[in-house]
Design an enzyme around this catalytic site. Structure first.
Site, short mmCIF file in Angstrom:
data_model
loop_
_atom_site.label_atom_id
_atom_site.label_comp_id
_atom_site.label_asym_id
_atom_site.label_seq_id
_atom_site.Cartn_x
_atom_site.Cartn_y
_atom_site.Cartn_z
N ARG A 151 0.75 -1.16 0.11
CA ARG A 151 0.08 0.07 0.04
C ARG A 151 0.90 1.31 0.03
O ARG A 151 0.38 2.56 -0.29
CB ARG A 151 -0.94 -0.01 1.12
CG ARG A 151 -1.85 -1.06 1.42
CD ARG A 151 -2.78 -1.07 2.58
NE ARG A 151 -3.75 -0.26 2.44
CZ ARG A 151 -5.07 -0.75 2.37
NH1 ARG A 151 -5.40 -1.74 2.06
NH2 ARG A 151 -6.28 0.30 2.38
N TYR A 154 0.93 4.24 -2.37
CA TYR A 154 -0.25 5.26 -2.11
C TYR A 154 -0.27 6.06 -0.88
O TYR A 154 -0.05 7.20 -0.87
CB TYR A 154 -1.75 4.53 -2.45
CG TYR A 154 -2.94 5.06 -2.22
CD1 TYR A 154 -3.39 6.19 -3.52
CD2 TYR A 154 -3.64 5.20 -1.18
CE1 TYR A 154 -4.44 6.73 -3.34
CE2 TYR A 154 -4.67 6.01 -1.08
CZ TYR A 154 -5.19 6.65 -2.11
OH TYR A 154 -6.37 7.38 -2.15
P1 NAD Z 1 -10.64 7.46 -9.06
O1 NAD Z 1 -9.59 6.43 -9.35
O2 NAD Z 1 -12.05 7.20 -9.86
O3 NAD Z 1 -10.15 8.72 -9.82
C1 NAD Z 1 -8.97 9.14 -10.15
C2 NAD Z 1 -8.67 9.84 -11.33
O4 NAD Z 1 -7.50 10.44 -11.56
C3 NAD Z 1 -9.13 9.14 -12.49
O5 NAD Z 1 -10.01 9.66 -13.53
C4 NAD Z 1 -7.85 8.76 -13.19
O6 NAD Z 1 -7.79 8.33 -14.43
C5 NAD Z 1 -7.16 9.86 -12.62
N1 NAD Z 1 -5.82 9.83 -12.92
C6 NAD Z 1 -4.67 9.07 -12.10
N2 NAD Z 1 -3.48 9.39 -12.20
C7 NAD Z 1 -3.76 10.36 -13.24
C8 NAD Z 1 -2.37 10.98 -13.77
N3 NAD Z 1 -1.01 10.69 -13.39
N4 NAD Z 1 -2.76 12.05 -14.68
C9 NAD Z 1 -3.81 12.30 -14.81
N5 NAD Z 1 -5.08 11.66 -14.26
C10 NAD Z 1 -4.80 10.64 -13.30
O7 NAD Z 1 -10.50 7.61 -7.66
P2 NAD Z 1 -11.46 8.58 -6.81
O8 NAD Z 1 -12.17 7.58 -5.74
O9 NAD Z 1 -12.37 9.45 -7.48
O10 NAD Z 1 -10.61 9.36 -5.92
C11 NAD Z 1 -10.21 10.55 -6.40
C12 NAD Z 1 -8.95 11.32 -5.49
O11 NAD Z 1 -9.58 11.32 -4.01
C13 NAD Z 1 -7.92 10.45 -5.37
O12 NAD Z 1 -6.67 11.39 -5.32
C14 NAD Z 1 -7.60 9.65 -4.20
O13 NAD Z 1 -6.55 9.42 -3.51
C15 NAD Z 1 -8.53 10.45 -3.13
N6 NAD Z 1 -9.26 9.81 -2.16
C16 NAD Z 1 -10.35 9.11 -2.31
C17 NAD Z 1 -11.07 8.10 -1.51
C18 NAD Z 1 -12.35 7.37 -1.81
O14 NAD Z 1 -13.02 6.65 -0.95
N7 NAD Z 1 -12.80 7.25 -3.13
C19 NAD Z 1 -10.64 8.09 -0.09
C20 NAD Z 1 -9.56 9.00 0.00
C21 NAD Z 1 -8.79 9.67 -0.87
N1 UDP Z 2 -12.69 -5.84 1.22
C1 UDP Z 2 -13.39 -6.87 1.73
N2 UDP Z 2 -13.87 -7.35 0.53
C2 UDP Z 2 -13.70 -6.94 -0.77
C3 UDP Z 2 -13.14 -5.54 -0.82
C4 UDP Z 2 -12.68 -5.05 0.42
O1 UDP Z 2 -13.66 -7.22 2.70
O2 UDP Z 2 -14.23 -7.52 -1.74
C5 UDP Z 2 -12.25 -4.99 2.72
C6 UDP Z 2 -10.66 -4.70 2.65
O3 UDP Z 2 -9.97 -5.59 3.07
C7 UDP Z 2 -10.90 -3.49 3.85
C8 UDP Z 2 -12.03 -3.08 3.86
O4 UDP Z 2 -12.80 -3.94 3.01
O5 UDP Z 2 -10.71 -4.09 5.12
C9 UDP Z 2 -12.20 -1.72 2.92
O6 UDP Z 2 -11.61 -1.82 1.57
P1 UDP Z 2 -11.55 -0.95 0.60
O7 UDP Z 2 -10.77 -1.43 -0.66
O8 UDP Z 2 -13.06 -0.59 -0.04
O9 UDP Z 2 -11.00 0.41 1.09
P2 UDP Z 2 -9.58 0.72 1.88
O10 UDP Z 2 -9.11 -0.64 2.18
O11 UDP Z 2 -8.64 1.39 1.00
O12 UDP Z 2 -9.88 1.21 3.16
#
Ligand code: NAD
Ligand code: UDP
Length: 348
Positions: A151, A154
């Site tokens: 992980r 990221y």
């Molecule tokens: P997502 O994967 O749907 O969106 C990410 C977008 O960024 C995509 O459209 C992808 O094509 C684009 N992208 C990736 N690398 C790129 C690059 N090098 N150049 C240009 N575009 C690029 O993910 P999301 O869930 O929409 O997340 C969006 C942001 O929010 C991310 O930065 C993520 O780290 C943050 N975030 C999301 C969550 C969540 O639960 N969804 C939680 C924590 C943080």
């Molecule tokens: N997880 C799970 N089954 C799935 C996908 C995820 O049990 O099919 C679990 C995963 O191991 C984690 C939690 O659900 O403990 C949340 O996972 P997710 O990938 O949604 O988010 P993150 O791990 O980034 O919090």
């Protein structure tokens, strides 16, 4: 009388799940939006409804590379950096690209903000806290991240992105805001996203076994996308200089087993549960303290899990006609979804 200039925001990652909702929210706030995306995990169809919107533009570019020159000629007011795959199977598919997106991509976007004297908003993550020893997580907690695990590309990438962002702020180069986003779900998640909400819903709708990793006692706190994006917009509009990040998430914590039970109940599914190995470094628990967001932004989430899940389930049910359903782990993502037939021609 002089006409007021319209505000312009750049949204990096605008074709993604959260980025596309942010584009919608900014346009509805009367801000013109330019989205920059490489379509690795994002999809043009997330933005198809904006195809004829004159205040919206979509540029295909990778933020790791030099940004399109046209951006440097604009008077940009805000740069939102959401570019980065967020789902573990997706960000682990090409860990080098993930780390470089966080570091080089953030630097390129900070420089754009500096040149335009624009505010910079970073979408950071609760993964900063790793497997947390402090519960709920407060912004002052420094975290417990394995720097060499699967992980880390990221988690450490986002930690470095935060470092760079606050260095630019300390040097007086850019006015910055940083959101630490906790698990968020909603319409426009990919069916093959690999995260628990999308997996459980697609599996439940297909009456396939629902994959629970570990024993299902690990916890998460799930925020609906609309609430989260409201927090991001407020953060971007916040005029008070902030000397640190702000958690955005829904503090309603539950176990993964409970979440799966709710999805089964709401879908009326005949799915059983199948237990699979827990991925390495999977955090045991996660819950945001949102006191700071509440105090500084007047923000707290409003949409309860059952309401958000219902609308997400309805969206996935309608999507099933278009998208193949996957059962569990995503092993490989096409390097270019554009090439895979989901490209910029928004008619696809
Ligand atoms: P997502 O994967 O749907 O969106 C990410 C977008 O960024 C995509 O459209 C992808 O094509 C684009 N992208 C990736 N690398 C790129 C690059 N090098 N150049 C240009 N575009 C690029 O993910 P999301 O869930 O929409 O997340 C969006 C942001 O929010 C991310 O930065 C993520 O780290 C943050 N975030 C999301 C969550 C969540 O639960 N969804 C939680 C924590 C943080
Ligand atoms: N997880 C799970 N089954 C799935 C996908 C995820 O049990 O099919 C679990 C995963 O191991 C984690 C939690 O659900 O403990 C949340 O996972 P997710 O990938 O949604 O988010 P993150 O791990 O980034 O919090």
């Amino acid at each position: 009388m002089s006409k007021m200039r319209r505000k312009i925001a750049v949204v990096a990652g605008g074709a993604g799940f959260l980025g596309s909702h942010l584009c919608d929210a900014l346009l509805s706030e009367n801000v013109d939006v330019i989205s920059v995306d490489n379509f690795r995990t994002g999809r043009a169809r997330n933005l198809a409804h904006l195809q004829r919107e004159p205040r919206f533009e979509l540029i295909e570019a990778d933020v790791i590379d030099a940004l399109p020159a046209c951006l440097g000629r604009l008077q940009i007011d805000a740069v939102f950096n959401l570019a980065c795959a967020a789902s573990p199977p997706h960000y682990q598919t090409d860990p080098e690209h993930t780390l470089l997106t966080c570091v080089l991509g953030t630097r390129n976007l900070l420089r754009l903000a500096e040149a335009s004297r624009a505010r910079f908003v970073l979408a950071s993550t609760s993964e900063i806290y790793g497997d947390p020893e402090i519960h709920p997580q407060v912004e002052t907690y420094w975290g417990n991240v394995n720097p060499t695990g699967p992980r880390a590309c990221y988690d450490e990438g986002k930690r470095a992105a935060e470092t760079l962002t606050f260095d630019y702020a300390r040097m007086g180069r850019v006015d910055v805001r940083v959101a630490r986003i906790f698990n968020t779900y909603g319409p426009r998640m990919r069916a093959d996203d690999g995260r628990i909400v999308s997996n459980a819903i697609t599996q439940a709708l297909a009456h396939n076994p629902i994959t629970v990793y570990g024993d299902g006692t690990q916890t998460r706190s799930f925020c609906y996308a609309e609430d989260l994006v409201d927090g991001l917009v407020r953060l971007g509009a916040c005029e008070t200089p902030l000397d640190g990040p702000i958690n955005l998430g829904n503090p309603a914590e539950l176990t993964i087993a409970t979440l799966v039970g709710q999805v089964i109940a709401l879908t009326g599914s005949r799915s059983s549960t199948v237990f699979c190995p827990l991925p390495l470094d999977d955090p045991r628990r996660r819950r945001p303290s949102i006191a700071r967001a509440n105090e500084l932004l007047g923000w707290s989430p409003r949409i309860p899990l059952s309401t958000g899940l219902k609308s997400t389930i309805a969206w996935f049910a309608s999507e099933q006609q278009h998208t193949p359903v996957v059962n569990a782990h995503v092993s490989k993502l096409p390097t270019s979804l554009h090439a895979a037939g989901d490209g910029l021609s928004m008619n696809s």
